[in-house]
Design a protein around this motif. Structure first.
Motif, PDB file in Angstrom:
ATOM      1  N   ARG A   1      -7.399  10.507   0.560  1.00  0.00           N
ATOM      2  CA  ARG A   1      -6.935  11.835   0.171  1.00  0.00           C
ATOM      3  C   ARG A   1      -7.660  12.946   0.945  1.00  0.00           C
ATOM      4  NH1 ARG A   1      -5.746  14.011  -5.358  1.00  0.00           N
ATOM      5  NH2 ARG A   1      -6.752  16.027  -5.563  1.00  0.00           N
ATOM      6  N   SER A   2      -8.973  12.813   1.085  1.00  0.00           N
ATOM      7  CA  SER A   2      -9.714  13.928   1.685  1.00  0.00           C
ATOM      8  C   SER A   2      -9.783  13.840   3.205  1.00  0.00           C
ATOM      9  CB  SER A   2     -11.130  14.005   1.099  1.00  0.00           C
ATOM     10  OG  SER A   2     -11.828  12.814   1.407  1.00  0.00           O
ATOM     11  N   ALA A   3      -9.803  12.610   3.748  1.00  0.00           N
ATOM     12  CA  ALA A   3     -10.032  12.488   5.197  1.00  0.00           C
ATOM     13  C   ALA A   3      -8.787  12.129   6.002  1.00  0.00           C
ATOM     14  CB  ALA A   3     -11.129  11.447   5.470  1.00  0.00           C
ATOM     15  N   ILE A   4      -7.781  11.535   5.364  1.00  0.00           N
ATOM     16  CA  ILE A   4      -6.611  11.071   6.134  1.00  0.00           C
ATOM     17  C   ILE A   4      -5.377  11.933   5.882  1.00  0.00           C
ATOM     18  CG2 ILE A   4      -5.209   9.060   6.771  1.00  0.00           C
ATOM     19  CD1 ILE A   4      -8.273   8.758   7.209  1.00  0.00           C
ATOM     20  N   GLN A   5      -5.057  12.170   4.612  1.00  0.00           N
ATOM     21  CA  GLN A   5      -3.817  12.921   4.332  1.00  0.00           C
ATOM     22  C   GLN A   5      -3.749  14.300   4.995  1.00  0.00           C
ATOM     23  OE1 GLN A   5      -3.264  12.489   0.063  1.00  0.00           O
ATOM     24  NE2 GLN A   5      -1.275  11.543   0.436  1.00  0.00           N
ATOM     25  N   PRO A   6      -4.884  14.998   5.157  1.00  0.00           N
ATOM     26  CA  PRO A   6      -4.782  16.277   5.881  1.00  0.00           C
ATOM     27  C   PRO A   6      -4.400  16.089   7.352  1.00  0.00           C
ATOM     28  CG  PRO A   6      -6.815  16.197   4.591  1.00  0.00           C
ATOM     29  CD  PRO A   6      -6.230  14.806   4.563  1.00  0.00           C
ATOM     30  N   LEU A   7      -4.652  14.887   7.890  1.00  0.00           N
ATOM     31  CA  LEU A   7      -4.340  14.636   9.305  1.00  0.00           C
ATOM     32  C   LEU A   7      -2.916  14.139   9.487  1.00  0.00           C
ATOM     33  CD1 LEU A   7      -7.546  12.595  10.362  1.00  0.00           C
ATOM     34  CD2 LEU A   7      -7.127  15.042  10.693  1.00  0.00           C
ATOM     35  N   ALA A   8      -2.433  13.321   8.550  1.00  0.00           N
ATOM     36  CA  ALA A   8      -1.118  12.687   8.716  1.00  0.00           C
ATOM     37  C   ALA A   8      -0.616  12.153   7.381  1.00  0.00           C
ATOM     38  CB  ALA A   8      -1.227  11.526   9.710  1.00  0.00           C
ATOM     39  N   PRO A   9       0.709  12.005   7.236  1.00  0.00           N
ATOM     40  CA  PRO A   9       1.244  11.343   6.054  1.00  0.00           C
ATOM     41  C   PRO A   9       0.707   9.920   5.963  1.00  0.00           C
ATOM     42  CG  PRO A   9       3.003  12.398   7.305  1.00  0.00           C
ATOM     43  CD  PRO A   9       1.768  12.471   8.155  1.00  0.00           C
ATOM     44  N   VAL A  10       0.569   9.446   4.727  1.00  0.00           N
ATOM     45  CA  VAL A  10      -0.029   8.146   4.485  1.00  0.00           C
ATOM     46  C   VAL A  10       1.004   7.244   3.811  1.00  0.00           C
ATOM     47  CG1 VAL A  10      -1.603   7.119   2.805  1.00  0.00           C
ATOM     48  CG2 VAL A  10      -2.455   8.810   4.425  1.00  0.00           C
ATOM     49  N   GLN A  11       0.953   5.955   4.133  1.00  0.00           N
ATOM     50  CA  GLN A  11       1.853   4.976   3.527  1.00  0.00           C
ATOM     51  C   GLN A  11       1.012   3.874   2.890  1.00  0.00           C
ATOM     52  OE1 GLN A  11       5.626   3.543   5.446  1.00  0.00           O
ATOM     53  NE2 GLN A  11       4.329   1.783   5.914  1.00  0.00           N
ATOM     54  N   GLY A  12       1.247   3.607   1.612  1.00  0.00           N
ATOM     55  CA  GLY A  12       0.493   2.532   0.965  1.00  0.00           C
ATOM     56  C   GLY A  12       0.402   2.775  -0.524  1.00  0.00           C
ATOM     57  N   ASN A  13      -0.557   2.184  -1.154  1.00  0.00           N
ATOM     58  CA  ASN A  13      -1.407   1.092  -0.734  1.00  0.00           C
ATOM     59  C   ASN A  13      -1.678   0.137  -1.881  1.00  0.00           C
ATOM     60  OD1 ASN A  13      -3.214   2.621  -2.296  1.00  0.00           O
ATOM     61  ND2 ASN A  13      -4.927   2.233  -0.924  1.00  0.00           N
ATOM     62  N   LEU A  14      -0.606  -0.160  -2.659  1.00  0.00           N
ATOM     63  CA  LEU A  14      -0.748  -1.032  -3.835  1.00  0.00           C
ATOM     64  C   LEU A  14      -1.126  -2.458  -3.415  1.00  0.00           C
ATOM     65  CD1 LEU A  14      -0.116  -1.015  -7.018  1.00  0.00           C
ATOM     66  CD2 LEU A  14       2.005  -2.162  -6.359  1.00  0.00           C
ATOM     67  N   ASP A  15      -2.122  -3.017  -4.081  1.00  0.00           N
ATOM     68  CA  ASP A  15      -2.478  -4.421  -3.854  1.00  0.00           C
ATOM     69  C   ASP A  15      -1.283  -5.300  -4.279  1.00  0.00           C
ATOM     70  OD1 ASP A  15      -3.490  -7.007  -3.896  1.00  0.00           O
ATOM     71  OD2 ASP A  15      -5.379  -6.444  -4.870  1.00  0.00           O
TER      72      ASP A  15
ATOM     73  N   GLY B   1       1.537   3.810  12.261  1.00  0.00           N
ATOM     74  CA  GLY B   1       0.523   2.817  12.633  1.00  0.00           C
ATOM     75  C   GLY B   1       0.036   2.125  11.371  1.00  0.00           C
ATOM     76  N   PHE B   2      -0.229   0.822  11.459  1.00  0.00           N
ATOM     77  CA  PHE B   2      -0.801   0.113  10.298  1.00  0.00           C
ATOM     78  C   PHE B   2      -1.970  -0.755  10.763  1.00  0.00           C
ATOM     79  CE2 PHE B   2      -0.378  -3.617   7.192  1.00  0.00           C
ATOM     80  CZ  PHE B   2      -1.199  -3.019   6.250  1.00  0.00           C
ATOM     81  N   PRO B   3      -3.140  -0.113  10.917  1.00  0.00           N
ATOM     82  CA  PRO B   3      -4.319  -0.873  11.348  1.00  0.00           C
ATOM     83  C   PRO B   3      -5.036  -1.421  10.123  1.00  0.00           C
ATOM     84  CG  PRO B   3      -4.819   1.483  11.325  1.00  0.00           C
ATOM     85  CD  PRO B   3      -3.429   1.324  10.751  1.00  0.00           C
TER      86      PRO B   3
ATOM     87  N   GLY C   1      -0.349   3.581   7.780  1.00  0.00           N
ATOM     88  CA  GLY C   1      -0.339   2.679   6.635  1.00  0.00           C
ATOM     89  C   GLY C   1      -1.776   2.336   6.271  1.00  0.00           C
ATOM     90  N   VAL C   2      -2.071   2.325   4.956  1.00  0.00           N
ATOM     91  CA  VAL C   2      -3.426   1.961   4.538  1.00  0.00           C
ATOM     92  C   VAL C   2      -3.383   0.764   3.599  1.00  0.00           C
ATOM     93  CG1 VAL C   2      -4.484   4.225   4.894  1.00  0.00           C
ATOM     94  CG2 VAL C   2      -3.443   3.717   2.699  1.00  0.00           C
ATOM     95  N   ASP C   3      -4.364  -0.122   3.759  1.00  0.00           N
ATOM     96  CA  ASP C   3      -4.454  -1.322   2.932  1.00  0.00           C
ATOM     97  C   ASP C   3      -5.040  -0.956   1.567  1.00  0.00           C
ATOM     98  OD1 ASP C   3      -7.466  -1.451   3.180  1.00  0.00           O
ATOM     99  OD2 ASP C   3      -6.854  -1.563   5.290  1.00  0.00           O
ATOM    100  N   TRP C   4      -5.042  -1.923   0.650  1.00  0.00           N
ATOM    101  CA  TRP C   4      -5.470  -1.611  -0.722  1.00  0.00           C
ATOM    102  C   TRP C   4      -6.983  -1.493  -0.858  1.00  0.00           C
ATOM    103  CZ3 TRP C   4      -3.871  -6.556   0.618  1.00  0.00           C
ATOM    104  CH2 TRP C   4      -4.790  -7.578   0.389  1.00  0.00           C
TER     105      TRP C   4
ATOM    106  N   PHE D   1       5.272   5.708  -0.669  1.00  0.00           N
ATOM    107  CA  PHE D   1       4.704   4.673  -1.535  1.00  0.00           C
ATOM    108  C   PHE D   1       5.051   3.294  -0.965  1.00  0.00           C
ATOM    109  CE2 PHE D   1       3.906   1.893  -4.996  1.00  0.00           C
ATOM    110  CZ  PHE D   1       2.909   2.501  -5.742  1.00  0.00           C
ATOM    111  N   ASN D   2       4.036   2.425  -0.886  1.00  0.00           N
ATOM    112  CA  ASN D   2       4.228   1.092  -0.318  1.00  0.00           C
ATOM    113  C   ASN D   2       3.106   0.207  -0.839  1.00  0.00           C
ATOM    114  OD1 ASN D   2       4.706  -1.169   1.576  1.00  0.00           O
ATOM    115  ND2 ASN D   2       5.802   0.296   2.839  1.00  0.00           N
ATOM    116  N   LEU D   3       3.058  -1.013  -0.355  1.00  0.00           N
ATOM    117  CA  LEU D   3       1.972  -1.922  -0.685  1.00  0.00           C
ATOM    118  C   LEU D   3       0.881  -1.777   0.372  1.00  0.00           C
ATOM    119  CD1 LEU D   3       4.127  -5.100  -1.469  1.00  0.00           C
ATOM    120  CD2 LEU D   3       3.627  -3.117  -2.931  1.00  0.00           C
ATOM    121  N   GLY D   4      -0.280  -2.398   0.093  1.00  0.00           N
ATOM    122  CA  GLY D   4      -1.361  -2.396   1.064  1.00  0.00           C
ATOM    123  C   GLY D   4      -1.219  -3.526   2.078  1.00  0.00           C
ATOM    124  N   HIS D   5      -0.292  -4.458   1.823  1.00  0.00           N
ATOM    125  CA  HIS D   5       0.099  -5.511   2.751  1.00  0.00           C
ATOM    126  C   HIS D   5       1.392  -6.087   2.181  1.00  0.00           C
ATOM    127  CE1 HIS D   5      -1.307  -9.154   5.435  1.00  0.00           C
ATOM    128  NE2 HIS D   5      -0.380  -8.417   6.014  1.00  0.00           N
TER     129      HIS D   5
END
Ligand code: CP3
Length: 358
Positions: free
Chosen positions: A287-301, A254-256, A276-279, A330-334
């Motif tokens: 790190r503390s609230a999302i990564q424990p729930l699910a893998p994260v993709q992002g978030n370089l400006d 998901g990328f909201p 997916g997380v934006d920059w 590792f990805n961009l924030g958009h």
């Protein structure tokens, strides 16, 4: 090899275990993290611009399996990203539902604004009209290196309906927000059509050879709390659930964009495999609230890919330091912008990959 959470029954062969993005989506932490870029096939690449000129209109490019395959593979050949993303556009769905869609050079998409009372859409014809895109997915899978994850995608219902209602991009999505309050029934009906269309379309992509799919909700950030639940979380949850009924074990990112403090609820309630997380997102929060729930993709400006240099290195390092201990793609924030520099993309990639030796 089995996926980390043991839930997948179909993705156990060797090729799957070589696809590093897919492994992270299945819950593994890999170091260095796998890397790809949103909009990695696009105008910053001379080879994209050359194919684009040959294809004619942007929609011709999207609906030609040959050209779509070619531009999907271009950034893989040049940079060796860990994932390829199908080259298409989120607006092929409204187009295939029968709405008039066209692209104005240098300006962006235009649509004939939809009449919410009599939308006149043709959901039965959707997959027939999208056949060339599905054909591209299977060709791409056939030509990709075995270790490259292939991602399909669609636009989320909320983001699609902001374009379908306004007829173009707007700075604040006011036409769709206004419609959601004054013609709540009409907007809900449209969401229903888009949820079903998204399930059909994503299922077809997965069956044709996509390893996972991403749902782009570029305008999730303009809604209030109630709107976010109704137009972002709930439709996404229905798509994920419906898709997994069709394709057991379907992997979904998901990328909201702009979700901010809604991210934990989004992850918990939609059932996506990764987010997916934006920059703009706080790395400590992610790190503390999302990564424990699910893998994260992002978030370089993506702006760092325009400006480059030491600030780019430092931004890459911050993401690796703050998010690298957890599950990360590792990805961009958009998406990368047309003025992004190829040398800076190479520099970013080398920095991420060299981190494996640090
Ligand atoms: O990521 C990829 O490389 C895959 C291809 C892809 C495109 N659009 C190609 C494209 C993807 C995943 C998209 C998604 C998309 N399209 C979104 C969601 C993500 C985001 O970027 O916000 C949205 C909102 C759209 C709608 C859209 N398409 C807009 C607003 C525009 C115009 C802005 C622009 O960059 O020109 C497009 C056109 C578009 N889609 C281009 C590309 C490469 C540029 C058109 C061209 O080459 O002439």
């Amino acid at each position: 090899m089995d996926t980390a959470d043991g839930t997948s029954t179909t993705k156990t062969d060797k090729a799957m275990s070589e696809r590093r993005v897919l492994r992270v989506l299945a819950g593994e932490r890999l170091w260095p993290p796998p890397v790809w870029m949103m909009r990695q096939a696009g105008r910053y690449l001379p080879e994209y611009r050359a194919t684009r000129a040959k294809a004619g209109s942007f929609l011709d490019l999207c609906y030609s399996p040959d050209f779509a395959t070619e531009v999907t593979l271009q950034p893989i050949r040049r940079f060796g990203f860990d994932a390829a993303i199908l080259f298409s556009d989120i607006l092929v769905v409204p187009h295939a539902l029968g709405q008039k869609v066209w692209f104005v050079e240098g300006e962006g998409p235009r649509l004939e604004p939809i009449d919410l009372v009599r939308p006149g859409l043709e959901p039965d014809r959707l997959l027939d009209r999208l056949k060339p895109v599905i054909e591209a997915v299977s060709r791409i899978r056939g030509e990709l290196p075995r270790e490259t994850t292939l991602l399909g995608f669609c636009g989320a219902p909320w983001t699609l309906l902001t374009y379908m209602i306004a007829g173009r991009g707007t700075p604040d999505q006011m036409p769709a927000r206004r419609a959601s309050l004054i013609d709540s029934v009409g907007v809900d009906r449209l969401v229903d059509v888009l949820v079903d269309a998204s399930i059909d379309y994503l299922a077809a992509q997965l069956v044709a050879g996509a390893d996972a799919v991403q749902i782009f909700d570029t305008w999730a950030g303009v809604l209030d709390d109630a709107g976010f639940r109704r137009f972002v979380i709930e439709p996404t949850r229905r798509i994920v659930e419906g898709l997994r009924k069709r394709v057991p074990g379907a992997r979904v990112i998901g990328f909201p964009k702009g979700a901010g403090g809604h991210l934990p609820a989004f992850v918990r309630e939609t059932g996506v495999d990764a987010v997916g997380v934006d920059w703009q997102a706080s790395l400590d929060f992610v790190r503390s609230a999302i990564q424990p729930l699910a893998p994260v993709q992002g978030n370089l400006d993506p702006l760092y890919l325009v400006t480059g240099g030491k600030p780019l290195d430092a931004a890459v390092d911050r993401i690796l330091e703050r998010l690298g201990e957890g599950r990360l793609v590792f990805n961009l924030g958009h998406g990368i912008t047309p003025d992004g520099a190829i040398a800076n993309v190479e520099r970013m990639l080398a920095r991420v990959r060299d981190a494996g030796g640090r």
